[in-house]
Enzyme design. Structure first.
Site, PDB file in Angstrom:
ATOM      1  N   HIS A 128       0.857  -1.362   0.089  1.00  0.00           N
ATOM      2  CA  HIS A 128       0.059  -0.140  -0.147  1.00  0.00           C
ATOM      3  C   HIS A 128       0.831   1.426  -0.049  1.00  0.00           C
ATOM      4  CE1 HIS A 128      -4.022  -2.039   0.874  1.00  0.00           C
ATOM      5  NE2 HIS A 128      -3.239  -2.926   1.255  1.00  0.00           N
ATOM      6  N   LYS A 136      -7.972  14.096   4.592  1.00  0.00           N
ATOM      7  CA  LYS A 136      -7.023  12.786   4.365  1.00  0.00           C
ATOM      8  C   LYS A 136      -6.102  13.041   5.531  1.00  0.00           C
ATOM      9  CE  LYS A 136      -5.925  13.883  -0.078  1.00  0.00           C
ATOM     10  NZ  LYS A 136      -6.404  12.831  -0.889  1.00  0.00           N
ATOM     11  N   ARG A 137      -5.189  11.896   5.790  1.00  0.00           N
ATOM     12  CA  ARG A 137      -4.097  12.217   6.870  1.00  0.00           C
ATOM     13  C   ARG A 137      -3.469  13.250   6.305  1.00  0.00           C
ATOM     14  NH1 ARG A 137      -3.933   8.215  10.921  1.00  0.00           N
ATOM     15  NH2 ARG A 137      -1.918   9.474  11.516  1.00  0.00           N
TER      16      ARG A 137
HETATM   17  C1  26W Z   1       3.670   0.672   9.873  1.00  0.00           C
HETATM   18  C2  26W Z   1       3.314   1.921   9.656  1.00  0.00           C
HETATM   19  C3  26W Z   1       2.537   2.050   8.420  1.00  0.00           C
HETATM   20  C4  26W Z   1       1.342   2.210   8.749  1.00  0.00           C
HETATM   21  C5  26W Z   1       0.336   2.438   7.815  1.00  0.00           C
HETATM   22  C6  26W Z   1       2.842   1.992   7.214  1.00  0.00           C
HETATM   23  C7  26W Z   1       2.224   2.018   6.228  1.00  0.00           C
HETATM   24  C8  26W Z   1       0.769   2.400   6.426  1.00  0.00           C
HETATM   25  C9  26W Z   1      -0.100   2.168   5.296  1.00  0.00           C
HETATM   26  C10 26W Z   1       0.528   1.394   3.895  1.00  0.00           C
HETATM   27  C11 26W Z   1      -0.601   3.490   4.963  1.00  0.00           C
HETATM   28  C12 26W Z   1      -1.846   3.625   4.098  1.00  0.00           C
HETATM   29  O1  26W Z   1      -2.825   3.438   4.663  1.00  0.00           O
HETATM   30  N1  26W Z   1      -1.730   3.449   2.742  1.00  0.00           N
HETATM   31  C13 26W Z   1      -2.951   3.916   1.937  1.00  0.00           C
HETATM   32  O2  26W Z   1      -3.427   2.701   1.486  1.00  0.00           O
HETATM   33  C14 26W Z   1      -4.440   3.270   0.773  1.00  0.00           C
HETATM   34  C15 26W Z   1      -5.304   1.836   0.604  1.00  0.00           C
HETATM   35  O3  26W Z   1      -4.726   0.987  -0.298  1.00  0.00           O
HETATM   36  C16 26W Z   1      -4.258   3.737  -0.570  1.00  0.00           C
HETATM   37  O4  26W Z   1      -5.508   4.333  -1.151  1.00  0.00           O
HETATM   38  C17 26W Z   1      -3.277   5.177   0.138  1.00  0.00           C
HETATM   39  O5  26W Z   1      -2.858   5.593  -1.214  1.00  0.00           O
HETATM   40  C18 26W Z   1      -2.054   4.548   0.683  1.00  0.00           C
HETATM   41  O6  26W Z   1      -1.397   5.941   1.180  1.00  0.00           O
END
Ligand code: 26W
Length: 836
Positions: free
Chosen positions: A375, A566-567
């Site tokens: 993601h 959004k965040r």
């Molecule tokens: C461990 C820390 C951490 C926490 C959350 C690393 C990464 C994340 C996620 C990958 C962040 C996230 O929510 N990504 C989002 O995922 C969505 C669903 O696929 C996408 O639409 C967003 O573009 C993406 O930022």
């Protein structure tokens, strides 16, 4: 611990009951009994929360009937199942969704009214289940809805955090975090199942021995165990009798843990140990896209993986005994990012150490039942665990990971003999002063399928992050463009628009969003446009009420509602949005307001508590907003607010009332985005870069119905090394003036220097987000937006076309793609309750 086997021979089935009535009368009768008898309330204690709980319980009963049918049908048909493993499920509210999907008699609302109760108000009592950070967690929730609606046997596994994502307060423009104790008043949507508790091991050491038959075995011993207790949440499909399960684990201390310490006389230590066990599922980590390597987080990840796998294996053994030959044909695990990747070595461990399979047999099974969804490409979000910490917490898993890596690297050596650098690059273990486990690489090595979440993102994964792996196994890599559920994100949050659509093209679109295409010709129908516009206007009034209540600022519904929620993250470039707002303010102040389009800008979202730059950006929005909103010169022309505590239930109001959706990330950084889809289906137009799913949104809607600007992902890459924002600013009078306003303390007269770091980041030649580079393109595109909005007929046409072409972004389509290419589940039709 409760014993699952306390059963005397049943004389007759105590659960064999007549079906509950679905008419308003039956529902209301149950509601009143719950209120009065179960909860023991009367007229005087008619707190709104008890009303909400009673109505929820009354509906839950109806869900439970269908839930049991569904479980029964899955078990009878012995169908293949998928388990969606995720550290986050951002479910939001359940009551409205249950009523919609159960097709509750609409006159229920009228009956409640007779009791002096407004259904809307009751629904509003529910606390969001905020067990997720943002996109990834909400995607998991939309996927569960789609799986149940498509009648696919998919079960979600997650953690039952005591505290969800923090509540955001704004004080003096700064974000404050407050704990979200969402379970304080109880949760009518969960059912505890202590009889299915499992034990999860931590720490200890591993002994190896050879069995009499010569087979080497491992014994993970002297462990500190924690119990995992499941809580089940029903996931109803849309009017189809299917109710799937989301199983959330809560951690508790084991009984003997307390006892042994207690017998040794260490009462306080015993209680402390109990606390440590209970801490595991205490709180959701509030980091979105940045990993911080905390031990408790790794405990959470392993706890989820181990409890869920043990649960699945228990059910397998109950039915098939210890014969695992068919296991891979009947079970599948989808990993939501790398967070649950401990499932890979844990499945190996369980199959070998607990069920006696050989390495080769266990590896054959594991690599057929796991798939991984990535993601994010942001390097700071890629999970790496220090080998030393991992080995202390999960010594047996570390051994298995080393073995997986050795066998994998042998494959690499065979394919590229002598390519030492490639071995170093691809190793699951990153060597260095401190060694790390690269969780993404382990996920790729073990998975049958690796996917990104939009075309561009999947392409970039193959080109960069996983390039070496793509060369080795091109067939593993694929794309699954994200989607969202139309049940929550249209029917339930925008009932007037939905009923206009249904009156116009029939109700089929709700479960087959491609049918929205049929709306396109109505864009040319003036009467239809007028109706469409009227509905948007009413939704804007509702959004304006929310803004006034939470921000104390009045939005006029005739203005263009320009929204970015959004965040808060630098790559999402809320900063670019603020620079544009300052530019508009500057134009007003210098009298450049001919042909002005009144605009109300709303920005909302949470910043990770440790992400100082993101928190400073929130302060800047508030500071600029205060100046603009208080300046009489802006009256009727421009407003800017920061909406506190953005969450699922707020988005339900926001997306219906938005005209312009801001999707302005630096190209190549936003994996997909899903808010962009919610806005599009509700008839908002998008201003955006060629990033994530924006590209596909523009393809579907047509370039003429999308406001495009900015560098492409390729141009962004090429800019690295020779970016000179100082030059860009000097050459652009508008941007120069905006920067002067920022630098001269126009927005921080009493707090000197607080925006210094932000200003610096814009001027920095190593600004990865290239804010200055895209300013001109953004302002020009915003000017096109303003022109388009002044022609309301044109705008409405574009709005209708956006909704009409949003079908691709249904999570039903996404799930059908996952199922066709990866899961291969058969649809299972559940018999309706009434004819059983
Ligand atoms: C461990 C820390 C951490 C926490 C959350 C690393 C990464 C994340 C996620 C990958 C962040 C996230 O929510 N990504 C989002 O995922 C969505 C669903 O696929 C996408 O639409 C967003 O573009 C993406 O930022």
């Amino acid at each position: 611990m409760m014993n699952a086997n306390v059963q005397s021979k049943p004389v007759s089935d105590i659960t064999d009951l007549p079906a509950l009535g679905m008419d308003a009368g039956s529902i209301i009768e149950d509601f009143r009994r719950y209120f009065s008898h179960t909860l023991g309330r009367d007229q005087l204690s008619q707190s709104a929360y008890y009303v909400y709980t009673s109505l929820s319980l009354s509906l839950r009963d109806r869900l439970v009937e269908r839930w049991k049918n569904t479980k029964h049908t899955y078990s009878e048909t012995d169908c293949k199942r998928t388990f969606y493993l995720s550290l986050e499920f951002l479910m939001g509210r359940a009551l409205g969704n249950a009523m919609l999907n159960l097709q509750v008699d609409p006159s229920t609302a009228d009956e409640l009214k007779k009791l002096g109760l407004e259904l809307e108000d009751i629904i509003d009592q529910e606390h969001d289940a905020g067990l997720g950070n943002g996109g990834l967690g909400r995607l998991a929730a939309c996927f569960l809805d789609s799986c149940a609606t498509l009648q696919l046997p998919v079960k979600g596994y997650g953690l039952r955090y005591e505290y969800g994502l923090f509540r955001q307060k704004i004080e003096n423009g700064f974000q404050l975090e407050e704990p979200d104790h969402w379970l304080r008043n109880g949760n009518p949507w969960e059912i505890e199942r202590p009889e299915f508790s499992v034990r999860v091991k931590f720490c200890g050491s591993v002994a190896h021995y050879t069995e009499s038959n010569g087979i080497r075995r491992a014994n993970w011993k002297n462990t500190k165990d924690v119990m995992a207790v499941p809580f089940d949440v029903p996931v109803p499909g849309y009017r189809n009798g299917t109710v799937n399960t989301l199983r959330l684990w809560k951690s508790t201390a084991t009984e003997e843990f307390d006892l042994s310490e207690f017998n040794a006389g260490s009462y306080a230590e015993a209680v402390a140990a109990k606390n440590a066990a209970e801490h595991i599922t205490m709180v959701l980590y509030p980091n979105d896209a940045s990993e911080n390597g905390k031990e408790l987080r790794l405990r959470q990840q392993y706890f989820l993986a181990s409890a869920s796998l043990q649960d699945v294996l228990r059910q397998w053994i109950e039915r098939h005994g210890s014969d695992f030959n068919q296991f891979a044909d009947k079970n599948f695990f989808q990993l939501n990012d790398t967070h649950p990747t401990c499932a890979v070595p844990e499945l190996m461990r369980l199959l070998m150490d607990e069920h006696g399979l050989s390495w080769d047999k266990a590896w054959d099974i594991t690599t057929r039942v796991v798939a991984y969804t990535n993601h994010t490409l942001l390097p700071e979000a890629l999970e790496r665990w220090s080998v030393s910490m991992f080995g202390r917490l999960l010594p047996r898993l570390l051994e298995i990971i080393y073995e997986i890596n050795e066998q994998f690297l042998n494959q690499v050596k065979a394919r590229w003999p002598g390519d030492i650098d490639r071995i170093r690059r691809m190793s699951i273990i990153e060597e260095g002063h401190e060694r790390y486990i690269r969780m993404a690489y382990m996920a790729v090595v073990a998975s049958v399928s690796v996917n990104g979440v939009a075309e561009l993102h999947s392409h970039l994964l193959q080109k960069h992050l996983f390039h070496d792996f793509y060369e080795l196994w091109p067939e593993k890599f694929n794309n699954k463009t994200n989607g969202v559920t139309a049940r929550r994100w249209m029917v339930s949050c925008n009932p007037s628009l939905s009923s206009l659509i249904t009156r116009t093209i029939g109700r089929g679109w709700i479960t087959d969003m491609g049918q929205l295409q049929a709306l396109a010709p109505y864009a040319e129908d003036a009467a239809f446009r007028a109706e469409w516009r009227g509905i948007k206007q009413a939704n804007k009034v509702r959004l304006a009420q929310l803004v006034e209540r939470d921000c104390g600022v009045v939005f006029h519904p005739d203005a263009l509602f320009d929204v970015q929620v959004k965040r808060i993250h630098e790559y999402k470039r809320q900063l670019l949005n603020i620079l544009h707002a300052i530019h508009l303010y500057d134009r007003i102040k210098r009298g450049d307001t001919q042909d002005w389009t009144p605009r109300c800008i709303l920005i909302g979202g949470k910043a990770a508590p440790g992400y100082l730059m993101a928190k400073r950006i929130i302060k800047l929005v508030n500071a600029v907003g205060q100046v603009i909103n208080e300046d009489p010169a802006c009256s009727g022309l421009l407003k800017l607010v920061f909406l506190p505590n953005y969450r699922v239930s707020a988005m339900e109001v926001i997306c219906a009332g938005t005209d312009l959706s801001e999707q302005i990330s630096t190209a190549g950084k936003e994996a997909s985005g899903t808010g962009n889809m919610k806005f599009m289906m509700n008839g908002a137009l998008t201003i955006g870069t060629l990033d994530g799913a924006n590209i596909e949104i523009r393809e579907e809607a047509g370039a003429e119905n999308f406001f495009l600007f900015g560098l492409t992902a390729e141009q962004v890459e090429d800019t690295r090394g020779h970016y000179n924002p100082g030059e860009i600013i000097a050459a652009d009078e508008d941007l120069r003036r905006v920067m002067s306003l920022l630098q001269n303390g126009c927005f921080n007269a009493f707090e000197p220097d607080i925006f210094g770091s932000i200003i610096q980041s814009i001027y920095s030649q190593s600004d990865p987000w290239l804010t200055a580079a895209d300013f001109r393109g953004y302002v020009n595109a915003q000017q096109q937006v303003a022109i388009a909005y002044r022609d309301q007929e044109r705008w409405t046409r574009m709005s209708i076309i956006n909704t009409a072409t949003s079908g691709k972004f249904s999570s039903d389509r996404t799930i059908l793609d996952y199922n066709r290419d990866i899961w291969h589940l058969a649809q299972v039709v559940v018999k309706p309750v009434s004819i059983l």
